[in-house]
Design an enzyme around this catalytic site. Sequence first.
Site, PDB file in Angstrom:
ATOM      1  N   ASP A 243       0.747  -1.479  -0.002  1.00 38.17           N
ATOM      2  CA  ASP A 243      -0.050  -0.030  -0.025  1.00 38.17           C
ATOM      3  C   ASP A 243       0.937   1.173  -0.102  1.00 38.17           C
ATOM      4  O   ASP A 243       2.172   1.138   0.299  1.00 38.17           O
ATOM      5  CB  ASP A 243      -0.775  -0.105   1.289  1.00 38.17           C
ATOM      6  CG  ASP A 243      -2.105   0.905   1.000  1.00 38.17           C
ATOM      7  OD1 ASP A 243      -1.859   1.850   0.100  1.00 38.17           O
ATOM      8  OD2 ASP A 243      -3.073   0.706   1.708  1.00 38.17           O
TER       9      ASP A 243
HETATM   10  C1  BGC Z   1      -5.052   3.183  -0.040  1.00 33.51           C
HETATM   11  C2  BGC Z   1      -5.029   2.217  -1.126  1.00 33.51           C
HETATM   12  C3  BGC Z   1      -5.040   2.714  -2.427  1.00 33.51           C
HETATM   13  C4  BGC Z   1      -3.825   3.550  -2.480  1.00 33.51           C
HETATM   14  C5  BGC Z   1      -3.490   4.227  -3.818  1.00 33.51           C
HETATM   15  C6  BGC Z   1      -3.913   4.329  -0.332  1.00 33.51           C
HETATM   16  O1  BGC Z   1      -4.039   5.254   0.457  1.00 33.51           O
HETATM   17  O2  BGC Z   1      -5.324   2.707   1.250  1.00 33.51           O
HETATM   18  O3  BGC Z   1      -6.463   1.417  -1.004  1.00 33.51           O
HETATM   19  O4  BGC Z   1      -4.956   1.571  -3.595  1.00 33.51           O
HETATM   20  O5  BGC Z   1      -3.837   4.847  -1.575  1.00 33.51           O
HETATM   21  O6  BGC Z   1      -4.516   5.112  -4.368  1.00 33.51           O
END
Ligand code: BGC
Length: 603
Positions: A243
């Site tokens: 993540d």
């Molecule tokens: C989120 C993810 C997401 C990523 C990119 C993060 O803050 O937890 O779910 O895919 O950002 O957008």
Amino acid sequence: MATDEQLDERIHEQVDELMSALTPDEKIGMLSGDTEFWPGLIEMVSEGYNIRPYVAGEVPRLGIDGIRFTDGPRGVTVGRSTCFPVAMARGATFDPELEERVGDAIGREARAQGANLFAGVCVNLLRHPAWGRAQETYGEHPGHVGEMGAALTRGVQRHVMACVKHYALNSIEDARFRVDVQATDDVLDTVFLPQFERIVKEGVASVMSAYNSVNGEWCGQNTTLLTTILRDRWEFEGFVMSDFTFGLRDAVKAINAGLDLEMPVQFLYDRDLPGAVARGEVSGATIDRSVRRLLRTQLRFAATTDDTAYGPDVVACEEHRALAREVATRSIVVLRNETVDGSPVLPLDTSAVKKLAVIGHLAATENTGDKGSSAVRPPYVVTPLQGLRAALEDTRVEVTYDDGSDPHRAAGVASDADAVVMVVGYTHADEGENVAVDMPKEVTSQFPPLPPELGEAFASAFAPTGSADGEGPGIRQGGDRETLTLHGEDEALIAAVAEANGRVVVSLMCSSAVLMERWRHRVAGILVLWYPGMEGGHAFADIVLGHESPTGRLPFAIPTSEDHLPPFDRHATTIEYGPLHGQKLLDHLGVEAAYPFGFGLTW
Ligand code: BGC
């Protein structure tokens, strides 16, 4: 046509060739997002988070495109794409075929806009309704969530790679960067992981590790999750990405545990892996393993997806907007429909209703969900009020709108009407992704120094400003829900309006259970509208006016009391997840739900 074995063999040979052509630096470079840390982050925030695909591991001299990431699940976050109802609404359709069609549309729009990976298959279970990101998943039941996620994956992967997330046990938003979630093997195997396994078996290309830690180790560097379970037990062959930015604490641990790609910019892998390899803390074979996984998955998808016509006209095209409307219609759940003067309040009988009052500011609000990483920027949004007005245009029904800011005035409007439709609930300010609180110091302290020449750009990108419509820079606060009931003002409004008119239908915009004991018996009708996407207003009118019969059912139980829920602490640093939540917990406690799992009325 090549058989699967021939295809595998060809890909294997291509991977071998690329591996021998890549330099050691290029290989390590492929394991991170392609932009430098500060320029990358500043640009992402200032131009609008996720508005374009984020690239990782492009090697132009060898024709390697790299990963081109876009997000979801309510549509494609890139550009101005079709905004579908949120995943929880789609969960209420209990219809994997419909979800596969949504996946197909999403995959097409992603591909048409330069992405080759869609990271919007979010299947963390709804363990507690306060979870801020409840809207991104499909419900409380692992089997149901798994089937819906698998369907989305199938549809998406006709066109681009899909990524399932957040692996695993990520369901307290405000604590996501610091909480350690403890669970026994049995609870993992039977409650919190089956849906991930289902989607791995579906052939998902990628898995995103979660921010939180599980049983004492951060998910992005958790060998039990990333290797023992994912690779050894489930035989996952794709790649694992972190993540974003806060997904790991230690590059050596992470790569050795099986995290292949650090997203979205150059950070710990880029900084630490070269030295770690030189010191023998990470073997060349481990680096190669990750690079191979990335290459193999990319080549496999490039080989198996049909590269015809993904023109720009596919984005938010008529067919996809019609699908958004169909899904929104199918997702609406009718919870209550009492008989008033001999006939049920729903659907509204337009031959008998001459004056319809629409009450509540959400009726006139473009309310498609949170403003976090899953936010989609559709070309337009039809509000519930607009939907009703459009549907009633050629009738004699007179629509009066009151924003509900003054309950006394609203009650006056209600008493003057033959029926009342209220729209109340939440917005992104109440629930959603929250990146604004408590960034983990162990990670922020490792951020590279901000280059002085970027000081101004940094200040303007990260200033706590931005329009409230999701168009401006940055990600705005949502987080876990503070209350499980409606806001006090909404409850007071319902009480006042219900006092004034016997034909009141309350429509809820929300992503999970709302406790409604204080008012649910006072109104004739209740329906759950969710965050219904860009066509939601038309879908709403279709159900309320009886052009369509409701088929949506609750993908979670709504309890009568907070005491019937598992423990939830948005400030937790550690928490134990047990075997029981939702309907199972209610059954175990021997208490009735206000509305049980699977409930939904029709006509
Ligand atoms: C989120 C993810 C997401 C990523 C990119 C993060 O803050 O937890 O779910 O895919 O950002 O957008």
